[in-house]
Write an enzyme that holds these catalytic residues in place. Structure first.
Site, PDB file in Angstrom:
ATOM      1  N   ARG A  28       0.811  -1.228   0.000  1.00  0.00           N
ATOM      2  CA  ARG A  28       0.000   0.000   0.000  1.00  0.00           C
ATOM      3  C   ARG A  28       0.843   1.277   0.000  1.00  0.00           C
ATOM      4  NH1 ARG A  28      -3.062  -3.719   1.686  1.00  0.00           N
ATOM      5  NH2 ARG A  28      -1.218  -4.332   2.805  1.00  0.00           N
ATOM      6  N   THR A  29       1.823   1.341   0.895  1.00  0.00           N
ATOM      7  CA  THR A  29       2.559   2.595   1.030  1.00  0.00           C
ATOM      8  C   THR A  29       3.320   2.891  -0.258  1.00  0.00           C
ATOM      9  OG1 THR A  29       2.750   2.087   3.380  1.00  0.00           O
ATOM     10  CG2 THR A  29       4.123   3.867   2.548  1.00  0.00           C
ATOM     11  N   HIS A  68       5.571   5.710  11.574  1.00  0.00           N
ATOM     12  CA  HIS A  68       5.030   5.606  10.218  1.00  0.00           C
ATOM     13  C   HIS A  68       4.046   6.771  10.069  1.00  0.00           C
ATOM     14  CE1 HIS A  68       3.656   4.075   6.508  1.00  0.00           C
ATOM     15  NE2 HIS A  68       3.365   2.825   6.826  1.00  0.00           N
ATOM     16  N   LYS A 102      26.317  -3.930  -1.310  1.00  0.00           N
ATOM     17  CA  LYS A 102      27.781  -3.802  -1.417  1.00  0.00           C
ATOM     18  C   LYS A 102      28.366  -3.077  -0.212  1.00  0.00           C
ATOM     19  CE  LYS A 102      27.267  -3.246  -6.389  1.00  0.00           C
ATOM     20  NZ  LYS A 102      27.393  -2.246  -7.461  1.00  0.00           N
ATOM     21  N   ARG A 125      11.497   4.003   3.232  1.00  0.00           N
ATOM     22  CA  ARG A 125      11.127   2.963   4.211  1.00  0.00           C
ATOM     23  C   ARG A 125      12.375   2.164   4.517  1.00  0.00           C
ATOM     24  NH1 ARG A 125       6.063  -1.026   4.468  1.00  0.00           N
ATOM     25  NH2 ARG A 125       5.184   0.963   5.112  1.00  0.00           N
TER      26      ARG A 125
HETATM   27  C1  NCD Z   1       2.163  -1.214   8.215  1.00  0.00           C
HETATM   28  C2  NCD Z   1       3.656  -1.025   8.339  1.00  0.00           C
HETATM   29  O1  NCD Z   1       4.378  -1.190   7.367  1.00  0.00           O
HETATM   30  O2  NCD Z   1       4.049  -0.675   9.433  1.00  0.00           O
HETATM   31  N1  NCD Z   1       1.743  -1.410   6.907  1.00  0.00           N
HETATM   32  C3  NCD Z   1       1.348  -0.313   6.209  1.00  0.00           C
HETATM   33  O3  NCD Z   1       2.143   0.527   5.842  1.00  0.00           O
HETATM   34  N2  NCD Z   1       0.034  -0.185   5.978  1.00  0.00           N
HETATM   35  C4  NCD Z   1       1.589  -2.213   9.126  1.00  0.00           C
HETATM   36  C5  NCD Z   1       2.177  -3.584   9.159  1.00  0.00           C
HETATM   37  O4  NCD Z   1       3.117  -3.911   8.449  1.00  0.00           O
HETATM   38  O5  NCD Z   1       1.643  -4.388   9.944  1.00  0.00           O
END
Ligand code: NCD
Length: 304
Positions: free
Chosen positions: A52-53, A131, A82, A103
């Site tokens: 999703r993100t 997040h 590397k 991320r």
């Molecule tokens: C979450 C995350 O990556 O922290 N996912 C997301 O971005 N919707 C939640 C998760 O991984 O459980």
């Protein structure tokens, strides 16, 4: 230059503007968005898995007339393999792009990147830390429910259900509720954290919320918002297995009719698919909001 490292990095006024803008974008017919990003180039650097993100950021940029450069599996396919440091990678990538969405599996990685980058950095999840864009879309979902009159505006009871200790989405949302909730018309009456023994509560104290309960007994289901999370196995110390702590369709039936059930997704078996048919299941609506909140955020940061 503005970075979004923590959910608290936007002020109440900025978040209110963001929500209004996201709502406007959500009501705009698909295909008729203006190219408000003016051809900006956004780097999506993901060192951890995401559906999703990653895709909603990529979609948000393109829908507003920008473009992306992407490393979707940077842990395996970037120079990290590397031995390149995050700092060196970010220094160089920030020359190629107008904004970086990052991320990373390490807590604090976003702050480190922000310290080096020549362009804004948006934290798309750094380890078990934060997040923020998920918290913005979570709060936007709750804000909409209050604005529609579905949720009361005089104090909400939240039930956080699952692996709250290791969840960055829970941490960011609770911090945001504590600092910005009341001023945005989302006052918190009570927060209950529940989960398997050792997993129920967040690891730090939260200031600004009047009543917090942490329990590994099944608590009251008389809640306005239930926020469920999967076991965050990738962040569990080795050998630590949480007890099963699933929600059930039966439990949803016990919730008040106006309650909403949220989940950042992905889900495992803590949230069975039978719940999807219930009118209180709001997690797909929540994920849907992510696109518009991210569109509004990118517009704001790139046109600042
Ligand atoms: C979450 C995350 O990556 O922290 N996912 C997301 O971005 N919707 C939640 C998760 O991984 O459980």
């Amino acid at each position: 230059m503005r970075h979004i490292v923590s959910a608290a990095d936007l002020s109440v006024e900025e978040l209110a503007l963001l929500f209004e803008r996201a709502r406007k974008l959500e009501r705009t017919p698909r295909g008729s968005y203006l190219p408000t990003l003016g051809g900006a180039l956004v780097a999506l650097c993901f060192y951890e898995p995401s559906t999703r993100t990653f895709l909603s950021f990529s979609s948000a940029v393109k829908r507003l007339g920008g473009s992306t450069i992407e490393t979707a599996d940077a842990k395996a396919f970037s120079s990290a393999v590397k031995g390149e440091t995050l700092e060196d990678s970010i220094r160089v990538i920030s020359d190629y792009a107008d904004l970086i969405v990052l991320r990373h599996p390490e807590s604090g990685a976003a702050a480190r990147a922000a310290g080096i980058s020549l362009v804004p950095v948006v934290n798309a999840g750094d380890g078990g830390n934060e997040h923020p864009t998920q918290a913005f879309l979570d709060l936007y979902t709750i804000w909409n429910a209050v604005q529609e009159g579905r949720l009361p505006d005089n104090g909400l009871r939240f039930l956080f259900w699952g692996d709250n200790r290791h969840s960055r989405t829970v941490r960011s949302l609770v911090k945001l509720l504590a600092s910005h909730g009341e001023a945005l018309g989302i006052p918190v009456r009570e927060v209950i954290f529940t989960g398997p023994p050792g997993f129920a509560g967040m690891s730090e104290n939260i200031e600004g919320i009047r009543s917090i309960t942490i329990t590994d007994y099944r608590p009251t289901l008389d809640a306005d918002v239930v926020y469920i999370t999967r076991p965050q196995k990738e962040r569990h110390p080795q050998g630590l297995e949480p007890e099963k702590w699933g929600f059930t369709a039966r439990m949803v039936e016990e919730l008040p009719p106006h309650a909403i059930v949220m989940h950042p997704l992905p889900r495992n078996d803590e949230l069975p698919t039978e719940v999807d048919e219930d009118e209180r299941a709001w997690y797909f609506k929540q994920a849907h909001s992510g696109l518009f909140v991210r569109m509004a955020l990118l517009e704001y940061l790139l046109n600042d």
